[in-house]
Design a protein around this motif. Structure first.
Motif, mmCIF file in Angstrom:
data_model
loop_
_atom_site.group_PDB
_atom_site.id
_atom_site.type_symbol
_atom_site.label_atom_id
_atom_site.label_comp_id
_atom_site.label_asym_id
_atom_site.label_seq_id
_atom_site.Cartn_x
_atom_site.Cartn_y
_atom_site.Cartn_z
ATOM 1 N N THR A 126 0.825 -1.208 0.000
ATOM 2 C CA THR A 126 0.000 0.000 0.000
ATOM 3 C C THR A 126 0.858 1.257 0.000
ATOM 4 O OG1 THR A 126 -1.771 -1.188 1.116
ATOM 5 C CG2 THR A 126 -1.851 1.215 1.205
ATOM 6 N N VAL A 127 1.882 1.293 0.841
ATOM 7 C CA VAL A 127 2.772 2.458 0.884
ATOM 8 C C VAL A 127 3.453 2.643 -0.470
ATOM 9 C CG1 VAL A 127 4.909 3.369 1.906
ATOM 10 C CG2 VAL A 127 3.095 2.471 3.384
ATOM 11 N N ALA A 128 3.921 1.563 -1.066
ATOM 12 C CA ALA A 128 4.569 1.662 -2.379
ATOM 13 C C ALA A 128 3.608 2.216 -3.430
ATOM 14 C CB ALA A 128 5.098 0.295 -2.809
ATOM 15 N N SER A 129 2.396 1.722 -3.423
ATOM 16 C CA SER A 129 1.405 2.187 -4.393
ATOM 17 C C SER A 129 1.068 3.666 -4.189
ATOM 18 C CB SER A 129 0.144 1.332 -4.281
ATOM 19 O OG SER A 129 -0.837 1.803 -5.153
ATOM 20 N N LEU A 130 0.809 4.047 -2.953
ATOM 21 C CA LEU A 130 0.452 5.443 -2.673
ATOM 22 C C LEU A 130 1.595 6.386 -3.013
ATOM 23 C CD1 LEU A 130 -1.456 4.952 0.686
ATOM 24 C CD2 LEU A 130 -2.451 5.449 -1.562
ATOM 25 N N MET A 131 2.817 5.987 -2.668
ATOM 26 C CA MET A 131 3.966 6.825 -2.990
ATOM 27 C C MET A 131 4.088 6.994 -4.503
ATOM 28 S SD MET A 131 7.972 6.051 -2.478
ATOM 29 C CE MET A 131 8.983 6.727 -3.790
ATOM 30 N N SER A 132 3.978 5.910 -5.226
ATOM 31 C CA SER A 132 4.133 5.947 -6.681
ATOM 32 C C SER A 132 3.068 6.796 -7.364
ATOM 33 C CB SER A 132 4.080 4.530 -7.256
ATOM 34 O OG SER A 132 5.159 3.775 -6.774
ATOM 35 N N ARG A 133 1.918 6.911 -6.729
ATOM 36 C CA ARG A 133 0.809 7.668 -7.311
ATOM 37 C C ARG A 133 0.711 9.077 -6.759
ATOM 38 N NH1 ARG A 133 -4.487 4.675 -7.203
ATOM 39 N NH2 ARG A 133 -4.894 6.110 -8.895
ATOM 40 N N TYR A 134 1.699 9.488 -5.959
ATOM 41 C CA TYR A 134 1.731 10.849 -5.398
ATOM 42 C C TYR A 134 0.531 11.128 -4.492
ATOM 43 C CZ TYR A 134 5.279 14.116 -7.188
ATOM 44 O OH TYR A 134 6.420 14.834 -7.417
ATOM 45 N N GLN A 135 0.065 10.143 -3.776
ATOM 46 C CA GLN A 135 -1.097 10.303 -2.903
ATOM 47 C C GLN A 135 -0.629 10.555 -1.467
ATOM 48 O OE1 GLN A 135 -3.090 6.711 -4.698
ATOM 49 N NE2 GLN A 135 -4.850 8.093 -4.494
ATOM 50 N N ALA A 136 -0.109 11.762 -1.256
ATOM 51 C CA ALA A 136 0.507 12.120 0.024
ATOM 52 C C ALA A 136 -0.483 12.122 1.180
ATOM 53 C CB ALA A 136 1.203 13.473 -0.097
ATOM 54 N N ASN A 137 -1.723 12.517 0.941
ATOM 55 C CA ASN A 137 -2.706 12.524 2.032
ATOM 56 C C ASN A 137 -2.901 11.127 2.594
ATOM 57 O OD1 ASN A 137 -3.143 15.275 1.793
ATOM 58 N ND2 ASN A 137 -4.914 15.026 0.470
ATOM 59 N N GLU A 138 -3.112 10.162 1.736
ATOM 60 C CA GLU A 138 -3.315 8.790 2.169
ATOM 61 C C GLU A 138 -2.012 8.166 2.654
ATOM 62 O OE1 GLU A 138 -4.298 10.076 -0.729
ATOM 63 O OE2 GLU A 138 -6.470 10.096 -0.503
ATOM 64 N N LEU A 139 -0.892 8.595 2.082
ATOM 65 C CA LEU A 139 0.411 8.055 2.471
ATOM 66 C C LEU A 139 0.693 8.302 3.949
ATOM 67 C CD1 LEU A 139 3.019 6.660 1.581
ATOM 68 C CD2 LEU A 139 3.894 8.909 0.913
ATOM 69 N N GLN A 140 0.328 9.445 4.444
ATOM 70 C CA GLN A 140 0.571 9.758 5.857
ATOM 71 C C GLN A 140 -0.095 8.713 6.764
ATOM 72 O OE1 GLN A 140 -0.155 13.775 7.036
ATOM 73 N NE2 GLN A 140 0.093 13.313 9.195
ATOM 74 N N PHE A 141 -1.362 8.440 6.529
ATOM 75 C CA PHE A 141 -2.070 7.436 7.327
ATOM 76 C C PHE A 141 -1.402 6.069 7.201
ATOM 77 C CE2 PHE A 141 -5.099 3.930 7.387
ATOM 78 C CZ PHE A 141 -5.586 4.024 8.688
ATOM 79 N N HIS A 142 -1.063 5.679 5.968
ATOM 80 C CA HIS A 142 -0.562 4.328 5.744
ATOM 81 C C HIS A 142 0.887 4.144 6.186
ATOM 82 C CE1 HIS A 142 -3.930 2.117 4.212
ATOM 83 N NE2 HIS A 142 -4.324 3.238 3.626
ATOM 84 N N LEU A 143 1.666 5.205 6.243
ATOM 85 C CA LEU A 143 2.994 5.082 6.859
ATOM 86 C C LEU A 143 2.843 4.751 8.343
ATOM 87 C CD1 LEU A 143 4.933 7.991 5.131
ATOM 88 C CD2 LEU A 143 5.482 5.553 4.968
ATOM 89 N N GLY A 144 1.920 5.425 8.990
ATOM 90 C CA GLY A 144 1.654 5.126 10.400
ATOM 91 C C GLY A 144 1.126 3.716 10.587
#
Length: 110
Positions: free
Chosen positions: A46-64
């Motif tokens: 999930t983190v890889a996908s969100l990062m690759s798609r520039y989805q920073a809002n969702e990335l914050q939640f999923h990094l946590g």
């Protein structure tokens, strides 16, 4: 379900209660609980996908969530570094900024 409102409910149940319920029941209840991948592996994907798609809002939640699921900070930084060559330097740079904030928030609450 917990008595505490979920992240989805806190974020948007006031305007989209059905979507918040789907998020809790289907996405995090059914999809994330499937036995084919561990929660840790799902977090990495999930983190890889969100990062690759520039989805920073969702990335914050999923990094946590990844940290909660046993992924280390070092592994997250390695993932970001590796993906810089596949998704681009700007996506990696953005992801590092998000990771820095997530790590700082964790440090402040520990």
């Amino acid at each position: 379900m917990s008595e505490q409102p979920s992240t989805a409910h806190k974020a948007f149940a006031d305007i989209a209660p059905v979507l918040a319920d789907y998020t809790d029941r289907v996405l995090f209840g059914d999809v994330w609980e499937r036995p084919g991948l561990s929660p840790r592996d799902r977090s990495l994907v999930t983190v890889a996908s969100l990062m690759s798609r520039y989805q920073a809002n969702e990335l914050q939640f999923h990094l946590g969530k990844a940290l909660d699921n046993g992924v280390t900070r070092e592994e997250l930084i390695e993932l970001i570094t590796h993906l810089a060559f596949y998704s681009g330097w700007p996506t990696a740079s953005t992801a590092l900024g998000v990771a820095r904030r997530v790590f700082a928030e964790r440090d402040a609450t520990e």
